[in-house]
Design a protein around this motif. Structure first.
Motif, PDB file in Angstrom:
ATOM      1  N   LEU A  12      -9.984   3.074  -1.536  1.00  0.00           N
ATOM      2  CA  LEU A  12      -9.580   3.997  -2.605  1.00  0.00           C
ATOM      3  C   LEU A  12      -8.771   5.156  -2.017  1.00  0.00           C
ATOM      4  O   LEU A  12      -9.085   5.655  -0.939  1.00  0.00           O
ATOM      5  CB  LEU A  12     -10.806   4.565  -3.308  1.00  0.00           C
ATOM      6  CG  LEU A  12     -11.755   3.550  -3.929  1.00  0.00           C
ATOM      7  CD1 LEU A  12     -12.973   4.248  -4.502  1.00  0.00           C
ATOM      8  CD2 LEU A  12     -11.054   2.764  -5.019  1.00  0.00           C
ATOM      9  N   ALA A  13      -7.746   5.576  -2.743  1.00  0.00           N
ATOM     10  CA  ALA A  13      -6.944   6.723  -2.309  1.00  0.00           C
ATOM     11  C   ALA A  13      -7.078   7.811  -3.370  1.00  0.00           C
ATOM     12  O   ALA A  13      -6.982   7.535  -4.573  1.00  0.00           O
ATOM     13  CB  ALA A  13      -5.498   6.320  -2.156  1.00  0.00           C
ATOM     14  N   PHE A  14      -7.322   9.035  -2.923  1.00  0.00           N
ATOM     15  CA  PHE A  14      -7.524  10.158  -3.832  1.00  0.00           C
ATOM     16  C   PHE A  14      -6.150  10.605  -4.343  1.00  0.00           C
ATOM     17  O   PHE A  14      -5.272  10.947  -3.536  1.00  0.00           O
ATOM     18  CB  PHE A  14      -8.218  11.275  -3.050  1.00  0.00           C
ATOM     19  CG  PHE A  14      -8.721  12.410  -3.894  1.00  0.00           C
ATOM     20  CD1 PHE A  14      -9.355  12.183  -5.102  1.00  0.00           C
ATOM     21  CD2 PHE A  14      -8.596  13.719  -3.454  1.00  0.00           C
ATOM     22  CE1 PHE A  14      -9.832  13.228  -5.868  1.00  0.00           C
ATOM     23  CE2 PHE A  14      -9.073  14.772  -4.211  1.00  0.00           C
ATOM     24  CZ  PHE A  14      -9.696  14.520  -5.415  1.00  0.00           C
ATOM     25  N   VAL A  15      -5.974  10.582  -5.645  1.00  0.00           N
ATOM     26  CA  VAL A  15      -4.655  10.834  -6.224  1.00  0.00           C
ATOM     27  C   VAL A  15      -4.053  12.172  -5.763  1.00  0.00           C
ATOM     28  O   VAL A  15      -2.869  12.220  -5.378  1.00  0.00           O
ATOM     29  CB  VAL A  15      -4.703  10.714  -7.767  1.00  0.00           C
ATOM     30  CG1 VAL A  15      -3.445  11.263  -8.413  1.00  0.00           C
ATOM     31  CG2 VAL A  15      -4.889   9.258  -8.168  1.00  0.00           C
ATOM     32  N   PRO A  16      -4.812  13.287  -5.765  1.00  0.00           N
ATOM     33  CA  PRO A  16      -4.205  14.537  -5.277  1.00  0.00           C
ATOM     34  C   PRO A  16      -3.675  14.412  -3.839  1.00  0.00           C
ATOM     35  O   PRO A  16      -2.650  15.011  -3.509  1.00  0.00           O
ATOM     36  CB  PRO A  16      -5.364  15.537  -5.360  1.00  0.00           C
ATOM     37  CG  PRO A  16      -6.233  15.018  -6.448  1.00  0.00           C
ATOM     38  CD  PRO A  16      -6.148  13.531  -6.323  1.00  0.00           C
TER      39      PRO A  16
END
Lengths: 665, 286
Positions: B215-219
């Protein structure tokens, strides 16, 4: 499939009705199935080198974490034993708690219609005899039909085989485990109670030939035995769900550290467990995983799967599956959604399976609203919030009442750890009281009020000797400060427990102790409130329109709607009730301990005592009290005794514990 | 006389044939997955050993592969998306050859569905008809209208010239008309090209910032693009990539952990949720 399916938007791990799109999250399912298969294969080929496996499954609320458990239970079925554990939020989880949860769920039925314990033992015996593990129930059935001595010999042989492979196995534990599927009724209940590490009644111990309940020190050995023997036929899959509840937003995350230590120990020292940790992806990434040290992380995170959200085609397939389950569906799909709504749902980003189910429900209810993507921070509609939370609370309360009722019927105590958890949850809403976790048993909680602090012990023991020992410890503790002993009212001490009653009198005589009784309804409320707050933190609580509610919103509703301050337990714990409670409890204890078991209290319960006794004709006093409590939850032992005394011309008390109707001449 | 010598099988061999070990099954599965990735489809009979064929087939079906008659194949939609990836333009005949394990009927249905869903465009290249992927630089209706308008005078003049052979056109008029059309096409191309570049950058950023869970954190994804794209452009590219199913945007499930700056970088999700995590879909990872 019924309409109830659409009302229950949160997956039930033990659900009978089930809709599954097998292409969704196939990778995560496959990873767990593969771990089960590998464990079984290794247990057979290289039993000495068998270890436990640990996997992490992550996803946003409603992505299908609990659903994955249900799917695996159905797919892998009796070829593995499935255990679903919601963590204790406030108290620390111990090996004994885990053992208790595993054995409790061994009694649950597989989809083939026989209990998981039969699957476990049947597969093991099948494997050891060389007959294979495919038909555990048949194997158990065949053995059941054998004469007792022959069956005992077969079981003894199996026991020896296991001991040869794993000499560290707890022999007496395994012996009783192997005997469980062949026992019936009260003997099986007694065996399961002993295996789970609960405190057993004297009669239960006698029934299974044990001299004492399983001690705390033997819990790890028992777990080791369970995990190893199960791995040969039906490995145990322990799923810890909703781990985000362990995150302490303001604190040092000590509960997470304790959880990591416990599970790391399970993985290090047990053979053949498949441990699955399930959590919200955000909380895992930002709070849970960072709190683990490298050593813990290497043990816990052997594999990691992020649940996928359905793509456009899968969204449509899911909707179709939901609609197909509507009973007497008047039209074909896309009814009741309509083509436009389906097209919108196909193209909308970020939809979880739960959101799709809610859309279906809304369409079924004739809600024509075409909600477009809503903007950030949209405030939930007040009425929808009220209605959603009210429905959620009622569902949880009903489930908790059933749980309490079932425990009462089986004469089993409610898990003190869960009750302590519930008390701490309720403590947040009790004015002027602060409840926090305590460090060492028998004290579980600490209560702070304007009058100072008290330590709370949940004295739920079933055995009079264990209870007496606990009361002695509490009496000693009163030297350092006041204590409160809490026990379910339905498990009131019988007059035959003279020594225990004497110890209770001694405890109360210190004037630094209170004896409080938990009403059945209060127990149900505590369990339900604990479940509600856990669900809120996991993002599983929604309003009636399906919009997720935050934890503060749920807490605000609890404060305004549930009136926790008015609950019986809250008024009992409150300082204002202190003096009266002490006096009442002391008087009652003295009366019970001295001469007559009949207390002169006229309370509710008098009305139903005689009709109940007429129906039973002859019964133990305990049984009569239980039966009356079912009809009148506000009744008490004292009120029943008062009713008996008042009707002494038609009711006869034989000794102190048997009561019957006098014959008319 | 032709005598046939029957070689007796040993018990061990028979046992292997009847009951393949889990290791054998795992190997066969890996081989089948590789073949499917390379070929797009394989014959069901190619799943070996035969004794484990049902198991292998069942496992592969749970992984999303499709079973059609005698074929086991990568889902046709996925095959089509792969064939038309990055704006490829293929004639119908060439595209048919890419669809492994599909019948003509299935191909026709798939083509119609792709056109209806906007996953592909029908384009005329002279007299030939071709299919273009959704990333191809095609003209939308407004641009087509503008091109037609820009070239109207020129096409009318050319049509009249066919009848009046002595007449001609002013070079300046032709240049002007072509320049107007070129301007419309250039504008559309630039827009598409910018979108494509932004998407590539976003996908790279997601890959670079993803956690062990994938998962990649959008911010974080957006912050990494500072200097290349504005926050709005990055968010738009994320949304586009999600629409194209190259990645999925996931709703936030945390305990109110997002601060104001992070909230500003995230996208609004359904039912008041916030899309704060991105995860590459399998196709995009490959």
């Amino acid at each position: 499939m019924t309409r109830a399916f659409f009302d229950a938007v949160h997956a039930d791990p033990w659900a009978v009705e089930f809709v599954d799109l097998h292409t969704l999250n196939a990778k995560a399912s496959f990873a767990i199935e593969e771990a089960i298969e590998r464990t079984r294969s290794l247990a057979r080929s290289e039993p000495k080198s068998l270890r436990s496996t640990s996997l992490v499954v992550l996803g946003p609320p409603g992505a299908g974490k609990t659903h994955l458990f249900t799917r695996l239970r159905r797919r892998v079925g009796p070829r593995a034993v499935f255990v679903h554990i919601r963590p204790l939020v406030h108290a620390e989880m111990t090996p004994r708690f885990v053992l208790g949860e595993i054995v409790r769920q061994l009694a649950y039925e597989t989809l083939k219609g026989f209990p998981q314990v039969s699957a476990l033992v049947g597969s093991l015996l099948g494997h050891l005899s060389g007959a294979g593990t495919d038909f555990p129930s048949t194997f158990v059935g065949e053995l059941s039909e054998l004469p007792e001595p022959e069956r005992a010999a077969r079981l003894s042989g199996a026991l020896e085989q296991v001991l040869e492979t794993w000499p560290e196995t707890d022999e007496s534990y395994l012996e009783r485990l192997l005997a469980t599927p062949f026992a019936v009724g009260s003997t099986r209940r007694a065996l399961l109670s002993w295996l789970s590490g609960r405190d057993c009644e004297v009669a239960q111990l006698e029934r299974i030939g044990a001299t004492a309940s399983l001690s705390e020190e033997r819990a790890l050995g028992a777990l080791r035995t369970l995990s190893a023997v199960a791995s040969l036929g039906a490995p145990i899959v322990v799923v810890f769900d909703q781990l985000e509840n362990l995150v302490d937003a303001a604190g040092p995350n000590s509960r997470l550290a304790a959880y990591a230590n416990l599970t790391a120990e399970l993985i290090d020292t047990m053979r053949g467990f498949v441990v699955v940790h399930m959590a919200l992806d955000t909380e895992w990434e930002r709070a849970i995983a960072p709190s683990f040290n490298l050593s813990q992380r290497s043990r816990l995170v052997m594999g990691q799967e992020a649940l996928e959200l359905p793509n456009a085609q899968q969204r449509e397939d899911l909707l179709r599956l939901f609609v197909e389950r509507i009973p007497e569906c008047p039209e074909a799909f896309p009814w009741p959604l309509g083509q436009a709504r389906v097209a919108r749902l196909r193209s909308q980003i970020g939809l979880t399976p739960r959101m799709l189910l809610i859309e279906c429900r809304r369409a079924l209810e004739g809600d024509p609203t075409e909600t477009e993507v809503e903007v950030l921070g949209t405030a939930p509609d007040g009425e929808a919030l009220e209605a959603g939370l009210d429905a959620e609370w009622r569902t949880l309360l009903t489930q908790a009442r059933e749980q309490v009722q079932e425990a009462t019927e089986q004469r089993a105590a409610l898990d003190p750890a869960r009750l302590a958890d519930g008390l701490m949850a309720a403590g947040e809403f009790m004015t002027g009281l602060q409840i926090s976790a305590a460090l060492a048993l028998p004290v579980r909680l600490s209560l702070a009020s304007r009058l100072g602090s008290e330590r709370i012990a949940l004295v739920q023991e079933s055995n009079h000797r264990s209870l007496a020992a606990t009361l002695t410890k509490l009496t000693t503790l009163t030297a350092t400060g006041p204590v409160i002993a809490l026990r379910e009212r339905v498990r009131d001490l019988p007059p035959t427990w003279k020594e225990t009653l004497r110890k209770r009198s001694a405890l109360l005589a210190t004037k630094k102790a209170r004896w409080l009784e938990l009403e059945a309804e209060d127990c149900a409320r505590l369990l339900a409130l604990d479940a509600l707050l856990q669900a809120a933190r996991s993002g599983d609580v929604t309003d009636s329109r399906g919009q997720p509610l935050t934890e503060p919103q749920v807490k605000a509703w609890v404060t305004s709607a549930l009136q926790v301050n008015d609950w019986g337990i809250a008024t009992s714990l409150a300082p204002a009730a202190e003096d009266a409670a002490v006096e009442e409890a002391t008087a009652e204890a003295e009366a019970l301990a001295t001469a007559s078991p009949i207390a002169a209290r006229a309370e509710s319960g008098a009305a139903s005592t005689l009709p109940t006794l007429r129906r039973l004709r002859i019964a133990s006093l305990d049984r009569l009290v239980r039966e009356v409590l079912r009809v009148e939850p506000n009744a008490s032992r004292a009120s029943v005794l008062a009713a008996i005394e008042a009707a002494s011309d038609s009711v006869q008390l034989v000794g102190r514990s048997i009561v019957c109707m006098r014959s008319k001449r | 006389m032709n005598t046939r010598v029957v070689k007796p099988k040993t018990r061990a061999k028979r046992a292997v044939a009847r009951d393949p070990s889990p290791e054998q099954i795992a190997e066969s599965l890996a081989a089948a997955r590789q073949a499917l990735a390379l070929e797009g489809a394989i014959k069901v009979t190619a799943l070996k050993p035969a004794a484990a064929r049902d198991t292998l087939l069942a496992t592969l079906l749970t992984e999303g592969y499709e079973h059609a008659a005698t074929w086991l194949r990568v889902p046709l939609r996925q095959q089509l998306a792969t064939a038309l990836k990055h704006g490829a333009v293929l004639s119908e005949k060439a595209l048919k050859m890419h669809m492994r394990g599909a019948t003509a009927k299935e191909f026709t249905a798939l083509r119609a569905e792709a056109l209806q869903r906007g996953d592909a465009f029908l384009v005329y290249r002279g007299k030939a008809v071709a299919l273009a992927g959704k990333d191809a630089m095609v003209l939308d209706k407004d641009s087509l209208r503008a091109v037609r308008q820009a070239l109207t005078e020129l096409t009318v003049g050319l049509a009249k010239l066919a009848k009046a052979r002595s007449a001609t056109l002013l070079a300046g008029d032709v240049t002007e008309a072509l320049a107007a059309a070129q301007a419309v096409v250039g504008k559309a191309s630039a827009a598409t090209s910018n979108g494509s570049g932004a998407m590539t950058a976003v996908l790279e950023s997601v890959t670079a910032t993803r956690e062990p869970s994938g998962l990649a954190f959008v911010p974080k994804v957006v912050a990494r693009l500072t200097g290349k794209l504005s926050v709005e452009e990055a968010r738009a590219a994320l949304l586009k990539a999600a629409e194209l199913e190259l990645l999925e945007l996931r709703p936030e499930g945390g305990l109110a952990r997002l601060n104001t700056a992070e909230l500003a970088a995230c996208l609004p999700g359904p039912n008041g949720t916030v899309l704060s995590w991105a995860r590459l879909r399998q196709g995009a990872q490959q």
